[in-house]
Design an enzyme around this catalytic site. Structure first.
Site, PDB file in Angstrom:
ATOM      1  N   HIS A 629       0.848  -1.211   0.098  1.00 38.41           N
ATOM      2  CA  HIS A 629       0.152  -0.246  -0.034  1.00 38.41           C
ATOM      3  C   HIS A 629       0.755   1.241  -0.126  1.00 38.41           C
ATOM      4  CE1 HIS A 629       0.695  -1.402   4.244  1.00 38.41           C
ATOM      5  NE2 HIS A 629       0.686  -0.064   4.495  1.00 38.41           N
ATOM      6  N   LEU A 630       0.221   2.477  -0.762  1.00 34.87           N
ATOM      7  CA  LEU A 630       1.021   3.422  -0.846  1.00 34.87           C
ATOM      8  C   LEU A 630       0.444   4.506   0.035  1.00 34.87           C
ATOM      9  CD1 LEU A 630       2.882   5.406  -2.712  1.00 34.87           C
ATOM     10  CD2 LEU A 630       1.058   5.885  -4.033  1.00 34.87           C
TER      11      LEU A 630
END
Length: 732
Positions: A629-630
């Site tokens: 996840h960013l």
């Protein structure tokens, strides 16, 4: 949605925590009033100082007035500092008895050198209690003759002993950062250093004799001895007694009892299984040396009941020869089922020298652990396995209903079976030590691998985990429920009869426990706790969740459940097997660009609504939740959820990898470079001007007004995203 960067310590019930009563202990001149002042100046928790020198309408009062004032403040939900000398147990007893379990009882002993206290007292002017000048020296000296440092058995939840000004500053930082709903881990902090000399009264300054027992030689001390050493010196000509009796026997210099993840284990196969002690000690030291540096900050503790234990003596000597870090491995004399309650030693994992049937009974450690843990351990063990082979170990998460969990803070028991040389027991090897040594080596490897798997599921320091899991206060908001619905999480390691968390601990690959920077080429698999699966479930089954703000075939976008800034959201990859940044390879290059593009789009959308914001996009080197996840996070860091050093450094140190840099590295090298979690312990520095700050409250005050430009590196290559109308040198 996520509790990344140690955010899981916030997954607890919001609201006001217990009031804290801190009994300050120290001679005049030790800095008690200054301690209170520095904490109360910046703390967000409501504190009241109860000082006997001013309790009578600004004048000196009585102990009874202090007790009344403390009771009144605590009843109002405020925390209090008891600012009296409190140098002996009797003086402190009434305050300890004043409150019940609804109030945390702490002691902070400012055990500074007598000479320093006397010097301060003599030099000061306009003291509240008028203790200054020449008379102060005699008073301080007389008071120190009767000093009796606090012990946990007086009724305290937590004791901190400060022996120099650095220790005092550390304690000030700890209490300054204690918010209204926060709590500190219990136990004894500030172990007496083995080479410290007993403090001398003023009449002894010219007689610099080392008191009896102050030798640097490390001794193996039993719990019985530490608890029986309670006789107070009456003769004023005697030197003052030691600040604290030794609590443990260490390999090398003594260590402080920090709440790092800790495995306490007995010597496998040397009791009922009659394994040769010399050979066993060689194997223990060999395996400890192999694993101790792979476990990061985790600790290994060899435990035996007997102070005269030969195995402890052998291991201690051999470990010293190997120069094994005494902060990561030491020996301890005591009952392995009562290490915290009787010895003040926090061990979240204990090993059981079990039988092949994994059953209670027999004698020694196996019987003691099953008895202390109650029937829930047998039930949880049955759910994992019905038997165990020699040389193997099995990790059993301990249900929170177990007395070992609630009373000692033990979250896991690791059953391990070694080789048998006792003809009265099953599977005797008949003194075949070639085979026996091989099995014992395998047993310790399996034991330490099991512990490593537990350590890798713990995303915060043990001193936080102990409190939250041990007290059962963590609440985790599940992604599959509505935003205002919370489920009580009793512990990361909880096992229930419906096997809800059956897959909590996964088997790790051969690189278990390695602490590399991610660039070694050998990729290890991580054991994800059940709570850490929430992002994975959201990415794979977004239709089950209501908090999604964008969804496509490649990504899912959602707001972070515990944002560390005004705006903080996540872009999740919808790809199986892509758990973290370490899993990214060259074939994921297009996906990384898509994630960046989506994150950039949302940042620009929010900038159109508020052009004062500045965003940064990036990944954590070692995430606490499964599924790549960013993070897209605004750089104001204005959030009540940003509470500690790990929160800050996870977004403002090299641990946070900018998305643009990750894309470049994967394009060129086929992988991204990563940073070790140890970097999270770096000092707190402003992300703009890089000035250092002692704690989060002071850092927050600073960054709320800091107008310095961002470092040049962040202003390059699109690492920061801001409104075009901003001046990069001033507005950003």
């Amino acid at each position: 949605m996520e509790i990344d960067s140690a955010g899981k310590d916030e997954a607890k019930e919001e609201g006001k925590g217990k009031p804290v009563m801190v009994i300050l202990i120290g001679a005049p001149g030790s800095g008690k009033s200054t301690f209170c002042d520095l904490v109360m100046r910046v703390s967000t928790r409501p504190w009241v100082r109860i000082c006997q020198d001013t309790i009578g309408n600004g004048k000196a009062g009585t102990k009874k007035q202090c007790l009344t004032g403390a009771a009144s403040a605590l009843k109002e939900g405020k925390s209090v500092f008891i600012d009296r000398c409190n140098l002996d147990r009797e003086q402190r007893a009434d305050f300890v008895k004043l409150v019940g379990p609804e109030v945390e009882k702490h002691a902070v002993a400012l055990d500074l050198p007598a000479k320093l206290c006397i010097s301060r007292s003599v030099k000061r002017t306009e003291h509240e209690g008028n203790l200054q000048g020449g008379k102060a020296a005699a008073v301080v000296n007389r008071m120190l003759q009767n000093k009796e440092l606090p012990k946990l058995n007086e009724g305290y939840d937590r004791i901190t002993v400060c022996q120099d000004e650095k220790d005092v500053q550390g304690a000030i930082n700890t209490y300054t950062a204690l918010g209204p709903s926060d709590k500190l881990p219990p136990g004894f902090f500030g172990q007496k250093k083995s080479d410290a000399k007993v403090q001398l009264g003023i009449m002894k300054f010219l007689k610099k004799k080392d008191p009896p027992g102050s030798s640097d030689t490390v001794m193996n001390v039993s719990l019985e001895n530490t608890q029986s050493h309670a006789t107070k010196e009456k003769d004023s000509n005697q030197v003052l007694k030691s600040c604290e009796e030794p609590k443990m026997a260490c390999v090398g210099s003594s260590i402080s009892l920090e709440n790092a993840p800790t495995l306490a284990f007995p010597s496998i196969s040397t009791a009922d299984f009659h394994f040769n002690l010399e050979k066993a000690s060689d194997i223990i030291v060999e395996k400890v040396e192999e694993y101790v540096n792979k476990l990061g900050n985790a600790r290994l503790v060899l435990v035996d009941l007997s102070q005269n234990s030969k195995i402890l003596s052998l291991v201690r000597a051999k470990a010293a020869e190997k120069s094994i870090d005494s902060k990561k491995f030491f020996t301890f004399v005591g009952n392995i089922t009562k290490l915290y309650s009787e010895g003040g030693l926090h061990c979240n994992v204990i090993a059981n020298a079990t039988n092949w049937r994994l059953k209670p009974g027999g004698g020694g450690v196996n019987a003691a652990i099953f008895s202390a843990a109650g029937p829930t351990l047998e039930t949880a063990t049955k759910a994992k396995a019905g038997s165990l082979s020699s040389g193997k170990a099995i990790v059993v998460p301990l249900p929170s209903s177990s007395p070992l969990f609630s009373g000692e803070g033990v979250t896991h028991v690791i059953h391990v079976l070694g080789p048998n040389m006792n003809p009265q027991r099953p599977n005797c090897l008949n003194n075949d030590y070639v085979k026996g040594c091989k099995i014992l080596q395998e047993a310790y490897s399996s034991l330490f691998d099991g512990f490593a798997s537990i350590v890798r599921t713990q995303e915060e320091p043990c001193k936080d985990k102990f409190e939250k899991e041990f007290k059962g206060e963590v609440q985790l908001e599940q992604g599959s429920r509505s935003g205002d619905q919370k489920a009580k999480r009793e512990a990361v390691c909880e096992t229930d009869m419906n096997k809800k968390f059956k897959s909590f601990v996964k088997e790790l690959g051969p690189n278990v426990g390695s602490s590399g920077d991610g660039n070694t080429g050998g990729q290890s698999r991580k054991a994800w706790g059940s709570w850490a699966q929430a992002l994975y479930d959201t990415a794979m089954h977004p239709e089950r969740h209501k908090n999604i703000i964008e969804m496509s075939d490649d990504v899912v976008v959602l707001n972070d459940l515990y944002p560390k800034a005004q705006k903080h959201f996540l872009v999740l990859a919808r790809v199986e097997g892509l758990d973290r940044l370490e899993d990214v390879k060259k074939e994921h290059f297009t996906l990384l660009k898509t994630m960046h593009s989506v994150g950039l789009k949302w940042a620009e959308k929010l900038l159109s609504e508020n052009n004062s914001l500045t965003f940064r996009l990036g990944y954590h080197s070692v995430p606490s939740m499964r599924q790549l996840h960013l993070h897209v996070i605004s750089q104001d860091f204005d959030s009540n959820h940003l509470k500690n050093k790990k929160h800050w450094n996870s977004f403002n140190s090299p641990f946070f990898r900018d998305s643009v840099d990750v894309i470049d590295e994967v394009s060129q090298n086929g992988k991204a470079s990563l940073k070790d979690e140890n970097i999270l312990s770096m000092e707190l520095r402003c992300h703009r001007c890089r000035s250092a700050h002692p704690n989060i409250p002071r850092l927050k005050v600073h960054i709320s007004s800091c107008q310095a430009p961002f470092p040049a590196l962040l202003l390059q290559n699109g690492r920061l995203v801001f409104s075009e109308s901003k001046d990069a040198n001033h507005g950003v």
